[in-house]
Scaffold this active site. Structure first.
Site, mmCIF file in Angstrom:
data_model
loop_
_atom_site.group_PDB
_atom_site.id
_atom_site.type_symbol
_atom_site.label_atom_id
_atom_site.label_comp_id
_atom_site.label_asym_id
_atom_site.label_seq_id
_atom_site.Cartn_x
_atom_site.Cartn_y
_atom_site.Cartn_z
ATOM 1 N N ASP A 55 -12.863 12.068 4.075
ATOM 2 C CA ASP A 55 -13.491 11.293 5.159
ATOM 3 C C ASP A 55 -13.376 12.069 6.470
ATOM 4 O O ASP A 55 -12.327 12.653 6.751
ATOM 5 C CB ASP A 55 -12.767 9.947 5.379
ATOM 6 C CG ASP A 55 -12.684 9.114 4.120
ATOM 7 O OD1 ASP A 55 -13.644 9.138 3.334
ATOM 8 O OD2 ASP A 55 -11.642 8.438 3.924
ATOM 9 N N ASP A 108 -7.889 7.944 14.563
ATOM 10 C CA ASP A 108 -7.123 8.044 13.299
ATOM 11 C C ASP A 108 -6.008 9.070 13.489
ATOM 12 O O ASP A 108 -4.852 8.842 13.109
ATOM 13 C CB ASP A 108 -7.993 8.584 12.147
ATOM 14 C CG ASP A 108 -8.967 7.579 11.568
ATOM 15 O OD1 ASP A 108 -8.623 6.390 11.520
ATOM 16 O OD2 ASP A 108 -10.066 7.995 11.136
ATOM 17 N N GLU A 149 -1.955 8.619 4.840
ATOM 18 C CA GLU A 149 -3.268 8.685 4.213
ATOM 19 C C GLU A 149 -4.123 9.773 4.869
ATOM 20 O O GLU A 149 -5.028 10.327 4.263
ATOM 21 C CB GLU A 149 -3.935 7.309 4.365
ATOM 22 C CG GLU A 149 -5.101 7.073 3.457
ATOM 23 C CD GLU A 149 -6.410 7.098 4.210
ATOM 24 O OE1 GLU A 149 -7.404 7.532 3.625
ATOM 25 O OE2 GLU A 149 -6.435 6.693 5.388
ATOM 26 N N GLU A 150 -3.805 10.088 6.109
ATOM 27 C CA GLU A 150 -4.585 11.072 6.859
ATOM 28 C C GLU A 150 -4.153 12.510 6.605
ATOM 29 O O GLU A 150 -4.751 13.436 7.146
ATOM 30 C CB GLU A 150 -4.502 10.779 8.367
ATOM 31 C CG GLU A 150 -5.109 9.449 8.770
ATOM 32 C CD GLU A 150 -6.611 9.360 8.456
ATOM 33 O OE1 GLU A 150 -7.274 10.403 8.396
ATOM 34 O OE2 GLU A 150 -7.094 8.229 8.237
ATOM 35 N N ASP A 193 -0.984 4.061 5.867
ATOM 36 C CA ASP A 193 -2.364 4.285 6.298
ATOM 37 C C ASP A 193 -2.388 3.891 7.772
ATOM 38 O O ASP A 193 -2.290 2.704 8.113
ATOM 39 C CB ASP A 193 -3.316 3.406 5.464
ATOM 40 C CG ASP A 193 -4.767 3.718 5.774
ATOM 41 O OD1 ASP A 193 -5.018 4.413 6.774
ATOM 42 O OD2 ASP A 193 -5.647 3.245 5.031
ATOM 43 N N LEU A 225 -4.628 3.781 10.223
ATOM 44 C CA LEU A 225 -5.685 2.906 10.768
ATOM 45 C C LEU A 225 -6.726 2.653 9.681
ATOM 46 O O LEU A 225 -7.743 3.348 9.606
ATOM 47 C CB LEU A 225 -6.305 3.577 12.001
ATOM 48 C CG LEU A 225 -6.827 2.647 13.086
ATOM 49 C CD1 LEU A 225 -5.834 1.559 13.450
ATOM 50 C CD2 LEU A 225 -7.196 3.454 14.311
ATOM 51 N N ASP A 226 -6.434 1.671 8.846
ATOM 52 C CA ASP A 226 -7.358 1.374 7.746
ATOM 53 C C ASP A 226 -8.570 0.619 8.289
ATOM 54 O O ASP A 226 -8.429 -0.276 9.122
ATOM 55 C CB ASP A 226 -6.634 0.533 6.688
ATOM 56 C CG ASP A 226 -7.504 0.322 5.478
ATOM 57 O OD1 ASP A 226 -7.610 1.261 4.679
ATOM 58 O OD2 ASP A 226 -8.108 -0.754 5.352
ATOM 59 N N GLU A 284 -2.451 1.810 0.194
ATOM 60 C CA GLU A 284 -3.173 0.543 0.352
ATOM 61 C C GLU A 284 -2.887 -0.445 -0.780
ATOM 62 O O GLU A 284 -2.569 -1.609 -0.542
ATOM 63 C CB GLU A 284 -4.693 0.831 0.388
ATOM 64 C CG GLU A 284 -5.113 1.672 1.573
ATOM 65 C CD GLU A 284 -6.509 2.275 1.430
ATOM 66 O OE1 GLU A 284 -6.823 2.804 0.348
ATOM 67 O OE2 GLU A 284 -7.281 2.220 2.396
HETATM 68 P P1 AFP Z 1 -12.843 3.042 6.182
HETATM 69 O O1 AFP Z 1 -11.404 3.338 6.555
HETATM 70 O O2 AFP Z 1 -13.664 4.250 5.899
HETATM 71 O O3 AFP Z 1 -13.495 2.116 7.158
HETATM 72 O O4 AFP Z 1 -12.811 2.287 4.749
HETATM 73 C C1 AFP Z 1 -12.182 1.057 4.638
HETATM 74 C C2 AFP Z 1 -11.744 0.827 3.225
HETATM 75 O O5 AFP Z 1 -10.955 1.882 2.759
HETATM 76 C C3 AFP Z 1 -11.012 -0.510 3.071
HETATM 77 O O6 AFP Z 1 -10.368 -0.920 4.236
HETATM 78 C C4 AFP Z 1 -12.094 -1.469 2.641
HETATM 79 O O7 AFP Z 1 -11.620 -2.548 1.899
HETATM 80 C C5 AFP Z 1 -13.020 -0.598 1.828
HETATM 81 O O8 AFP Z 1 -12.884 0.709 2.376
HETATM 82 C C6 AFP Z 1 -14.448 -1.050 1.898
HETATM 83 O O9 AFP Z 1 -15.244 -0.262 1.087
HETATM 84 P P2 AFP Z 1 -16.779 -0.656 0.760
HETATM 85 O O10 AFP Z 1 -17.524 -0.573 2.054
HETATM 86 O O11 AFP Z 1 -17.214 0.373 -0.249
HETATM 87 O O12 AFP Z 1 -16.802 -2.061 0.189
#
Ligand code: AFP
Length: 278
Positions: free
Chosen positions: A35, A41, A64-65, A83, A85-86, A226
């Site tokens: 990513d 982040d 995670e980073e 993680d 900043l999820d 996560e």
């Molecule tokens: P980001 O960190 O790229 O925003 O992704 C968030 C994530 O890892 C998690 O927090 C969500 O539950 C999941 O992705 C959502 O994924 P989809 O958009 O494929 O449903």
């Protein structure tokens, strides 16, 4: 462990400030999962690393980073997988995001988790700590986290949070999600794991799923940062967490960044997932 909780609380206050005041644009870096990292982040990761480095009971950390582990104290007892900043891709639209911390001992298997903390950066700054039970705290006007209540799931909920896109689901998974909605469940999905699971936990129950999909057969969400932490929380709150068939906390990653399909819910919803995967 209390020192670790305090370091996490300090990080949370600093990261909340970043979210409110700093640039939420992309950097030129790509993390180990592929990513593109946001500037925030990277800054959040650094804040947490700096706070955890001060704690003598922390043996090593892994974010995670970052691709590799960072050793802290040779004689420390705990390993912290986090993680920073999820859901950070939701920052530009001002939705809630979170930080997740798994505190492990003797390796990053699900069974080695000793405690979990997650932060939710929403209209309020809230923190959930799970060790023997699951407790919710919120930041008060004196910048102290005060206890709000214990979190306990009902046997059955009414919310459904189905991850990924329908075009990548298996027929069996689509059938299950259709049947759940047909039985009266409401859709609640923001695309941020922390707020989506926080909502299910606080509204008494429901189901969050991120299954094996045609584009991501091993799911999207990472075990160490996560999935295991939330599996621990759901079990301690009286619900369950499985990969479709097996208990998530019985899994062992071969690499810290490994992913797995995952289902978190109250007991009735988990029984239903098991039935569809027989
Ligand atoms: P980001 O960190 O790229 O925003 O992704 C968030 C994530 O890892 C998690 O927090 C969500 O539950 C999941 O992705 C959502 O994924 P989809 O958009 O494929 O449903």
């Amino acid at each position: 462990m209390h020192e670790i909780f305090n370091a996490i609380k300090k990080s949370a206050i600093k990261i909340k400030w970043l979210i409110e005041n700093e640039d939420t644009g992309y950097s030129t870096n790509i993390n180990s999962t592929g990513d593109t990292q946001l500037k925030i982040d990277i800054k959040s990761d650094l804040i947490i690393e700096e706070e955890l480095k001060k704690i003598s009971s922390v043996k090593e950390i892994i974010s995670e980073e970052k691709e590799s582990r960072t050793p802290i104290n040779k004689n420390g007892k705990y390993l912290v997988g986090y993680d920073p900043l999820d859901g950070s891709s939701l920052l530009d639209v001002n939705l809630s995001v979170g930080s997740i911390f798994g505190i492990y001992q003797d390796g990053y298997d699900g069974k080695n988790l000793k405690a979990v903390v997650y932060i939710i950066y929403g209209p309020r700054l809230e923190l959930v700590i799970a060790d023997e039970d699951v407790k919710l705290y919120k930041l008060d006007e004196n910048r102290e986290f005060i206890f709000v209540k214990n979190i306990k799931l009902n046997e059955k909920g009414y919310l459904n949070a189905p991850g990924s896109t329908q075009s990548c689901w298996s027929k069996k998974h689509k059938q299950m999600i259709d049947d759940i909605f047909a039985s009266g469940y409401r859709l609640r999905y923001s695309g941020g794991m922390v707020p989506d699971l926080h909502q299910i936990l606080l509204k008494g129950g429901g189901l969050f799923s991120y299954p094996s999909t045609s584009d991501k057969p091993k799911g999207k969400l990472r075990m160490v940062f996560e999935v295991f932490p939330f599996a621990y929380i759901f079990e301690k709150a009286g619900g369950g967490a499985i990969d479709g068939k097996k208990r998530l906390l019985d899994l062992s990653p071969s690499h810290p960044h490994d992913t797995t399909p995952c289902f978190f819910g109250s007991n009735e919803e988990i029984k239903l997932v098991l039935k569809y995967n027989e």
